[in-house]
Write an enzyme that holds these catalytic residues in place. Structure first.
Site, PDB file in Angstrom:
ATOM      1  N   ARG A 188       0.806  -1.207   0.000  1.00  0.00           N
ATOM      2  CA  ARG A 188       0.000   0.000   0.000  1.00  0.00           C
ATOM      3  C   ARG A 188       0.844   1.264   0.000  1.00  0.00           C
ATOM      4  O   ARG A 188       0.334   2.362   0.085  1.00  0.00           O
ATOM      5  CB  ARG A 188      -0.973   0.009   1.177  1.00  0.00           C
ATOM      6  CG  ARG A 188      -0.349  -0.196   2.514  1.00  0.00           C
ATOM      7  CD  ARG A 188      -1.351  -0.502   3.599  1.00  0.00           C
ATOM      8  NE  ARG A 188      -0.934   0.075   4.873  1.00  0.00           N
ATOM      9  CZ  ARG A 188      -1.384   1.217   5.334  1.00  0.00           C
ATOM     10  NH1 ARG A 188      -2.268   1.897   4.650  1.00  0.00           N
ATOM     11  NH2 ARG A 188      -0.961   1.704   6.483  1.00  0.00           N
ATOM     12  N   ARG A 227       1.393  -4.797  17.903  1.00  0.00           N
ATOM     13  CA  ARG A 227       2.276  -3.720  18.326  1.00  0.00           C
ATOM     14  C   ARG A 227       1.414  -2.601  18.892  1.00  0.00           C
ATOM     15  O   ARG A 227       0.271  -2.382  18.453  1.00  0.00           O
ATOM     16  CB  ARG A 227       3.103  -3.182  17.166  1.00  0.00           C
ATOM     17  CG  ARG A 227       4.101  -4.159  16.649  1.00  0.00           C
ATOM     18  CD  ARG A 227       5.192  -4.483  17.653  1.00  0.00           C
ATOM     19  NE  ARG A 227       6.225  -3.459  17.700  1.00  0.00           N
ATOM     20  CZ  ARG A 227       7.291  -3.503  18.471  1.00  0.00           C
ATOM     21  NH1 ARG A 227       7.452  -4.516  19.308  1.00  0.00           N
ATOM     22  NH2 ARG A 227       8.202  -2.536  18.449  1.00  0.00           N
ATOM     23  N   ARG A 240       6.545   6.751  -6.831  1.00  0.00           N
ATOM     24  CA  ARG A 240       6.090   7.629  -7.919  1.00  0.00           C
ATOM     25  C   ARG A 240       7.273   8.164  -8.710  1.00  0.00           C
ATOM     26  O   ARG A 240       8.322   8.478  -8.147  1.00  0.00           O
ATOM     27  CB  ARG A 240       5.285   8.797  -7.356  1.00  0.00           C
ATOM     28  CG  ARG A 240       4.068   8.360  -6.556  1.00  0.00           C
ATOM     29  CD  ARG A 240       3.106   9.515  -6.368  1.00  0.00           C
ATOM     30  NE  ARG A 240       1.980   9.091  -5.533  1.00  0.00           N
ATOM     31  CZ  ARG A 240       1.740   9.529  -4.307  1.00  0.00           C
ATOM     32  NH1 ARG A 240       2.554  10.425  -3.759  1.00  0.00           N
ATOM     33  NH2 ARG A 240       0.727   9.100  -3.619  1.00  0.00           N
ATOM     34  N   TYR A 282      -5.307  -5.274   9.420  1.00  0.00           N
ATOM     35  CA  TYR A 282      -4.982  -3.854   9.380  1.00  0.00           C
ATOM     36  C   TYR A 282      -5.938  -3.171   8.415  1.00  0.00           C
ATOM     37  O   TYR A 282      -6.023  -3.540   7.246  1.00  0.00           O
ATOM     38  CB  TYR A 282      -3.540  -3.606   8.939  1.00  0.00           C
ATOM     39  CG  TYR A 282      -3.205  -2.134   9.024  1.00  0.00           C
ATOM     40  CD1 TYR A 282      -2.679  -1.601  10.199  1.00  0.00           C
ATOM     41  CD2 TYR A 282      -3.486  -1.267   7.972  1.00  0.00           C
ATOM     42  CE1 TYR A 282      -2.425  -0.251  10.314  1.00  0.00           C
ATOM     43  CE2 TYR A 282      -3.234   0.082   8.078  1.00  0.00           C
ATOM     44  CZ  TYR A 282      -2.696   0.585   9.240  1.00  0.00           C
ATOM     45  OH  TYR A 282      -2.462   1.931   9.364  1.00  0.00           O
ATOM     46  N   ARG A 316       8.620   8.316  14.703  1.00  0.00           N
ATOM     47  CA  ARG A 316       8.210   9.540  14.014  1.00  0.00           C
ATOM     48  C   ARG A 316       7.833  10.594  15.044  1.00  0.00           C
ATOM     49  O   ARG A 316       7.647  10.300  16.226  1.00  0.00           O
ATOM     50  CB  ARG A 316       7.034   9.280  13.078  1.00  0.00           C
ATOM     51  CG  ARG A 316       5.782   8.725  13.750  1.00  0.00           C
ATOM     52  CD  ARG A 316       4.678   8.452  12.731  1.00  0.00           C
ATOM     53  NE  ARG A 316       3.467   7.929  13.359  1.00  0.00           N
ATOM     54  CZ  ARG A 316       2.307   7.755  12.725  1.00  0.00           C
ATOM     55  NH1 ARG A 316       2.209   8.044  11.439  1.00  0.00           N
ATOM     56  NH2 ARG A 316       1.257   7.282  13.361  1.00  0.00           N
ATOM     57  N   GLU A 358       6.832   9.498  18.866  1.00  0.00           N
ATOM     58  CA  GLU A 358       6.112   8.224  18.903  1.00  0.00           C
ATOM     59  C   GLU A 358       7.095   7.057  18.965  1.00  0.00           C
ATOM     60  O   GLU A 358       8.068   7.015  18.214  1.00  0.00           O
ATOM     61  CB  GLU A 358       5.212   8.089  17.681  1.00  0.00           C
ATOM     62  CG  GLU A 358       4.410   6.795  17.636  1.00  0.00           C
ATOM     63  CD  GLU A 358       3.464   6.731  16.455  1.00  0.00           C
ATOM     64  OE1 GLU A 358       3.420   5.653  15.825  1.00  0.00           O
ATOM     65  OE2 GLU A 358       2.790   7.737  16.164  1.00  0.00           O
ATOM     66  N   ASP A 377      -7.659   0.852   7.368  1.00  0.00           N
ATOM     67  CA  ASP A 377      -7.748   2.293   7.578  1.00  0.00           C
ATOM     68  C   ASP A 377      -9.183   2.656   7.952  1.00  0.00           C
ATOM     69  O   ASP A 377     -10.105   1.837   7.851  1.00  0.00           O
ATOM     70  CB  ASP A 377      -7.336   3.036   6.303  1.00  0.00           C
ATOM     71  CG  ASP A 377      -5.832   2.966   6.058  1.00  0.00           C
ATOM     72  OD1 ASP A 377      -5.084   2.925   7.054  1.00  0.00           O
ATOM     73  OD2 ASP A 377      -5.422   2.943   4.888  1.00  0.00           O
TER      74      ASP A 377
END
Length: 367
Positions: free
Chosen positions: A173, A250, A177, A349, A280, A301, A351
């Site tokens: 995912r 996690r 580019r 997982y 991050r 984080e 979104d």
């Protein structure tokens, strides 16, 4: 009037509750063991800075599904928002996902799009026909240098294991580019709720036919026969009291910091190098660029294995987990009056938009 019980007041449970209560011919009880609604999407104003904070980590709404986009806008104003993630490697700031600027900057080149395609094809490992894991997936598409710079260390810190132990699907995912588009997502619809995520859940659950009970933990000893159906959005292994063992997740935790002005100039910056402890840093004022704040709040984080009292975030889905999951799924089939939904209930997982779509489809089956 039918009676439904929903465990979990995140997007999955709240959408199902809203849909079942909409016509006024059902009564829905929603339980959540937390003190707040919204699950990991809960947001609140930071008392010192006034910044809208995503308490359990940043959430950017995006989808290609017009039905989901129209549905969510019944409960909020979605302000257009483009998530542009940066990453710091060896003291240099790069753009993610990997794009033409990233490639040119990293290799100190000035490739055109076609030249970059040719170059990446040359450094990629084309001996890998069907990637069997995360690492092979990366090597197949971008080669070892880009993989080790931007993915290896970050993935090892985030997941707590070697990337080759993880499924290749995790990386599929993440796009590469060959133009200068640094929009992290390719979705048609992208935005941020003007009043934060919690306001969405407040409106969804605001019905005389919905009874929300917070700080209430569900367990399998509850009397289930009083309900026509139960929707469970917590961890599936927890529902069955871990009879086949624990699935691995996690979890993340945060180190909060307050500063004057602007700390990092961007909403999210990743730190893939292994000599940096955090994965991050997110600075939440940049998620609401239409607001002005003198102070700023940012969070470092960190990721770790989920222990008994931690909130599970990401299903690891290692080989041993998938064997255990199959046992729980077989057990779930023996409970036709219980539907397992959401990221934790199905151990997948997903979104936000995928969770909402699944919840809408589940609710339709019971209307």
């Amino acid at each position: 009037m039918k009676k439904y019980l929903i465990i979990g007041a995140g997007f999955s449970g709240s959408v199902i509750a809203e849909q079942l209560a909409r016509n006024g011919n059902s009564h829905v009880t929603v339980l959540d063991e937390r003190e707040t609604i919204g699950g990991n999407c809960y947001s609140e104003r930071d008392p010192e800075t006034g910044v809208m904070v995503h308490k359990y980590g940043p959430h950017t709404f995006h989808t290609n599904d017009k039905e989901v986009w129209q549905y969510i806008q019944q409960f909020c104003e979605m302000v257009p928002f483009v998530n542009r993630i940066k990453t710091v490697h060896h003291g240099q700031v790069y753009s993610l996902p990997i794009n033409l600027h990233t490639i040119n900057q990293f290799f100190k080149k000035s490739f055109s799009p076609s030249e970059a395609v040719e170059f990446v094809n040359a450094v990629a490992d084309r001996s890998i026909v069907e990637a069997q894991n995360f690492e092979e997936q990366a090597l197949k598409f971008i080669g070892r240098d880009l993989y080790e710079a931007f993915f290896y260390g970050y993935t090892k810190k985030q997941w707590g294991c070697e990337p080759r132990e993880l499924s290749a699907s995790i990386l599929k995912r993440l796009p590469v580019r060959f133009n200068y588009n640094d929009n992290y997502y390719t979705s048609c619809f992208q935005g941020m709720p003007r009043d934060g995520y919690t306001a969405i859940f407040e409106k969804m659950l605001d019905s005389p036919y919905i009874d929300v009970q917070l700080s209430t933990k569900f367990d399998s000893t509850w009397e289930k026969s009083t309900y026509d159906h139960i929707f469970y959005t917590g961890p599936i292994d927890s529902f069955f009291n871990y009879k086949f063992g624990r699935l691995s997740y996690r979890t993340v935790y945060f180190e909060k910091n307050i500063a004057i002005g602007d700390y990092q100039g961007n909403a999210i910056i990743n730190y893939p190098d292994q000599d940096v402890d955090c994965t991050r840093i997110h600075e939440h004022k940049h998620f609401t660029p239409w607001e002005q704040h003198e102070k700023t709040v940012y969070f470092k984080e960190f990721s770790k294995e989920t222990e008994e009292n931690d909130i599970p975030f990401y299903p690891k889905r290692l080989k041993k987990d998938m064997i255990t999951l199959e046992k729980y799924l077989e057990e779930a089939k023996l409970n036709p009056l219980i539907t397992f939904a959401g990221r934790l209930g199905t151990y997948r997982y997903m979104d936000m938009h995928q969770v909402i779509k699944e919840a809408l489809d589940i609710a339709k089956m019971h209307l």
